[in-house]
Design a protein around this motif. Structure first.
Motif, PDB file in Angstrom:
ATOM      1  N   GLN A 143       0.828  -1.203   0.000  1.00  0.00           N
ATOM      2  CA  GLN A 143       0.000   0.000   0.000  1.00  0.00           C
ATOM      3  C   GLN A 143       0.866   1.259   0.000  1.00  0.00           C
ATOM      4  OE1 GLN A 143      -3.497  -0.109  -0.217  1.00  0.00           O
ATOM      5  NE2 GLN A 143      -2.890  -2.219  -0.698  1.00  0.00           N
ATOM      6  N   PRO A 144       0.293   2.414  -0.367  1.00  0.00           N
ATOM      7  CA  PRO A 144       1.058   3.668  -0.362  1.00  0.00           C
ATOM      8  C   PRO A 144       1.703   3.925   0.991  1.00  0.00           C
ATOM      9  CG  PRO A 144      -1.063   3.990  -1.416  1.00  0.00           C
ATOM     10  CD  PRO A 144      -1.088   2.608  -0.827  1.00  0.00           C
ATOM     11  N   GLY A 145       2.903   4.497   0.951  1.00  0.00           N
ATOM     12  CA  GLY A 145       3.599   4.819   2.174  1.00  0.00           C
ATOM     13  C   GLY A 145       4.506   3.717   2.681  1.00  0.00           C
ATOM     14  N   THR A 146       4.507   2.574   1.996  1.00  0.00           N
ATOM     15  CA  THR A 146       5.369   1.474   2.403  1.00  0.00           C
ATOM     16  C   THR A 146       6.583   1.398   1.484  1.00  0.00           C
ATOM     17  OG1 THR A 146       4.146  -0.105   1.025  1.00  0.00           O
ATOM     18  CG2 THR A 146       3.420   0.167   3.302  1.00  0.00           C
ATOM     19  N   LYS A 147       7.633   0.754   1.988  1.00  0.00           N
ATOM     20  CA  LYS A 147       8.886   0.685   1.253  1.00  0.00           C
ATOM     21  C   LYS A 147       8.746  -0.107  -0.041  1.00  0.00           C
ATOM     22  CE  LYS A 147      13.769  -0.442   2.007  1.00  0.00           C
ATOM     23  NZ  LYS A 147      14.762  -0.971   2.987  1.00  0.00           N
ATOM     24  N   ALA A 148       7.871  -1.127  -0.047  1.00  0.00           N
ATOM     25  CA  ALA A 148       7.732  -2.001  -1.206  1.00  0.00           C
ATOM     26  C   ALA A 148       6.835  -1.412  -2.302  1.00  0.00           C
ATOM     27  CB  ALA A 148       7.187  -3.361  -0.775  1.00  0.00           C
ATOM     28  N   TYR A 149       6.073  -0.376  -1.977  1.00  0.00           N
ATOM     29  CA  TYR A 149       5.133   0.226  -2.925  1.00  0.00           C
ATOM     30  C   TYR A 149       5.897   0.839  -4.091  1.00  0.00           C
ATOM     31  CZ  TYR A 149       1.045   3.124  -4.256  1.00  0.00           C
ATOM     32  OH  TYR A 149      -0.015   3.723  -4.906  1.00  0.00           O
ATOM     33  N   ARG A 241       5.685  15.963  -2.848  1.00  0.00           N
ATOM     34  CA  ARG A 241       5.545  14.603  -2.317  1.00  0.00           C
ATOM     35  C   ARG A 241       6.418  13.632  -3.117  1.00  0.00           C
ATOM     36  NH1 ARG A 241      -0.824  13.849  -2.274  1.00  0.00           N
ATOM     37  NH2 ARG A 241      -0.337  11.984  -1.040  1.00  0.00           N
ATOM     38  N   ARG A 242       6.636  12.478  -2.543  1.00  0.00           N
ATOM     39  CA  ARG A 242       7.397  11.421  -3.212  1.00  0.00           C
ATOM     40  C   ARG A 242       6.425  10.394  -3.780  1.00  0.00           C
ATOM     41  NH1 ARG A 242      10.373  13.370   0.917  1.00  0.00           N
ATOM     42  NH2 ARG A 242      12.564  13.853   0.465  1.00  0.00           N
ATOM     43  N   PRO A 243       6.827   9.670  -4.834  1.00  0.00           N
ATOM     44  CA  PRO A 243       5.880   8.786  -5.521  1.00  0.00           C
ATOM     45  C   PRO A 243       5.234   7.730  -4.625  1.00  0.00           C
ATOM     46  CG  PRO A 243       8.139   8.400  -6.275  1.00  0.00           C
ATOM     47  CD  PRO A 243       8.141   9.669  -5.498  1.00  0.00           C
ATOM     48  N   GLU A 244       5.987   7.201  -3.648  1.00  0.00           N
ATOM     49  CA  GLU A 244       5.398   6.138  -2.812  1.00  0.00           C
ATOM     50  C   GLU A 244       4.301   6.658  -1.887  1.00  0.00           C
ATOM     51  OE1 GLU A 244       9.242   7.234  -0.488  1.00  0.00           O
ATOM     52  OE2 GLU A 244       8.611   7.069  -2.579  1.00  0.00           O
ATOM     53  N   GLN A 245       4.114   7.984  -1.844  1.00  0.00           N
ATOM     54  CA  GLN A 245       3.071   8.565  -0.996  1.00  0.00           C
ATOM     55  C   GLN A 245       1.740   8.706  -1.723  1.00  0.00           C
ATOM     56  OE1 GLN A 245       5.468  12.138  -0.107  1.00  0.00           O
ATOM     57  NE2 GLN A 245       5.448  11.523   2.053  1.00  0.00           N
ATOM     58  N   LEU A 246       1.719   8.494  -3.033  1.00  0.00           N
ATOM     59  CA  LEU A 246       0.509   8.718  -3.819  1.00  0.00           C
ATOM     60  C   LEU A 246      -0.310   7.446  -3.994  1.00  0.00           C
ATOM     61  CD1 LEU A 246       2.052  11.352  -4.495  1.00  0.00           C
ATOM     62  CD2 LEU A 246       1.164  11.166  -6.817  1.00  0.00           C
ATOM     63  N   THR A 247      -1.620   7.558  -3.841  1.00  0.00           N
ATOM     64  CA  THR A 247      -2.526   6.450  -4.135  1.00  0.00           C
ATOM     65  C   THR A 247      -2.696   6.329  -5.649  1.00  0.00           C
ATOM     66  OG1 THR A 247      -4.487   7.850  -4.127  1.00  0.00           O
ATOM     67  CG2 THR A 247      -3.785   6.908  -2.002  1.00  0.00           C
ATOM     68  N   VAL A 248      -3.351   5.257  -6.076  1.00  0.00           N
ATOM     69  CA  VAL A 248      -3.646   5.093  -7.506  1.00  0.00           C
ATOM     70  C   VAL A 248      -4.477   6.272  -8.000  1.00  0.00           C
ATOM     71  CG1 VAL A 248      -4.885   3.705  -9.202  1.00  0.00           C
ATOM     72  CG2 VAL A 248      -3.488   2.575  -7.453  1.00  0.00           C
ATOM     73  N   ALA A 249      -5.497   6.665  -7.235  1.00  0.00           N
ATOM     74  CA  ALA A 249      -6.362   7.785  -7.642  1.00  0.00           C
ATOM     75  C   ALA A 249      -5.559   9.073  -7.788  1.00  0.00           C
ATOM     76  CB  ALA A 249      -7.493   7.965  -6.629  1.00  0.00           C
ATOM     77  N   GLU A 250      -4.594   9.273  -6.908  1.00  0.00           N
ATOM     78  CA  GLU A 250      -3.775  10.489  -6.994  1.00  0.00           C
ATOM     79  C   GLU A 250      -2.827  10.428  -8.191  1.00  0.00           C
ATOM     80  OE1 GLU A 250      -3.538  11.999  -2.370  1.00  0.00           O
ATOM     81  OE2 GLU A 250      -2.327  10.252  -2.962  1.00  0.00           O
TER      82      GLU A 250
END
Length: 262
Positions: A143-149, A241-250
């Motif tokens: 999910q967004p905000g995780t290292k693996a995203y 913001r950094r890419p791993e912080q964005l949801t699919v909708a964003e």
């Protein structure tokens, strides 16, 4: 006929645990009453449980030795054993244009390519299951905000709900891989239109994650090598913001912002 020798250049790691094979086969039950296509059956350890489900089943295998083995040990499947490279197949022709479940013990070295091909044929594949490298499975389900995203997370979750089902130890393979494996299931999420240009969406996601530690105002600049955006474009809040912080909708919203500038 003698057993098939695993081939390193094909990334073959044959599953030997029958209970794990049965559990993988059962993952296709979430999408009943449609055909199943198995990728890379090898010696058929998963195939034997898929055959028992009494559904239309085809298997695609690039290794000639494995194809010969399957023809000998699965005579009822002979007309449905396809000796080909899955990545080069026209999936619209496999079941005459009908939708199907994609499953398999996927070769680690091409698993990402397999899932990109799935995305290219998402309207044919409402469900995809199978076993892949543990690390790749985590990326797909994170999910967004995780290292693996990352790229796979966003592109797949745009169209599929991803379930990380269970982890598989290295010891149940011949030869044992150097990493753990995982079984996943992906079900189409009902999205029919992203709300943006899909090709540009992929480009934006990949460009953003190419410099995942950078803010978007830095990582997205390669998109504008031919045309400089308005001064206000990179001043927007989202660009901090950094890419791993964005949801699919964003990412969809971001793609539309980029499209307006391009």
């Amino acid at each position: 006929m003698k057993r098939v020798r695993p081939k390193k250049h094909l990334g073959q790691h044959f599953l030997t645990d029958l209970d794990v094979a049965r559990r993988i086969a059962d993952t296709v039950d979430a999408c009943p009453a449609i055909p199943v296509l198995e990728v890379g059956p090898g010696m058929g350890v998963l195939t034997q449980y898929l055959v028992a489900k009494e559904r239309d089943l085809k298997v695609v295998e690039i290794d000639r030795e494995s194809v010969a083995y399957l023809n000998e040990h699965f005579p009822r499947l002979r007309e449905n054993i396809v000796g080909a490279d899955f990545l080069r197949m026209d999936l619209g022709e496999v079941f005459g244009g009908r939708a199907f479940v994609l499953t398999g013990n996927y070769p680690y070295d091409i698993s990402s390519q397999i899932f990109f091909k799935m995305l290219d044929n998402k309207d044919l594949i409402p469900c995809c299951t199978g076993m892949i490298q543990h690390e790749v499975a985590l990326r797909m389900a994170s999910q967004p905000g995780t290292k693996a995203y990352g790229i796979l997370s966003v592109l797949i979750q745009a169209w599929y709900n991803v379930e990380y089902l269970f982890t598989v130890d290295e010891s149940v393979f011949n030869p044992p891989p150097k990493v753990k494996s995982a079984v996943i299931r992906m079900m189409r999420n009902g999205v029919t239109e992203l709300g943006c240009d899909e090709r540009l969406f992929r480009r934006v996601v990949k460009t953003a994650f190419n410099q995942r530690r950078k803010m978007l105002r830095v990582s997205l600049r390669p998109l504008f090598s031919e045309r400089k955006p308005a001064d206000t474009f990179f001043a927007q809040e989202v660009m901090t913001r950094r890419p791993e912080q964005l949801t699919v909708a964003e990412f969809v919203e971001l793609t539309n912002l980029v499209a307006a500038e391009l």
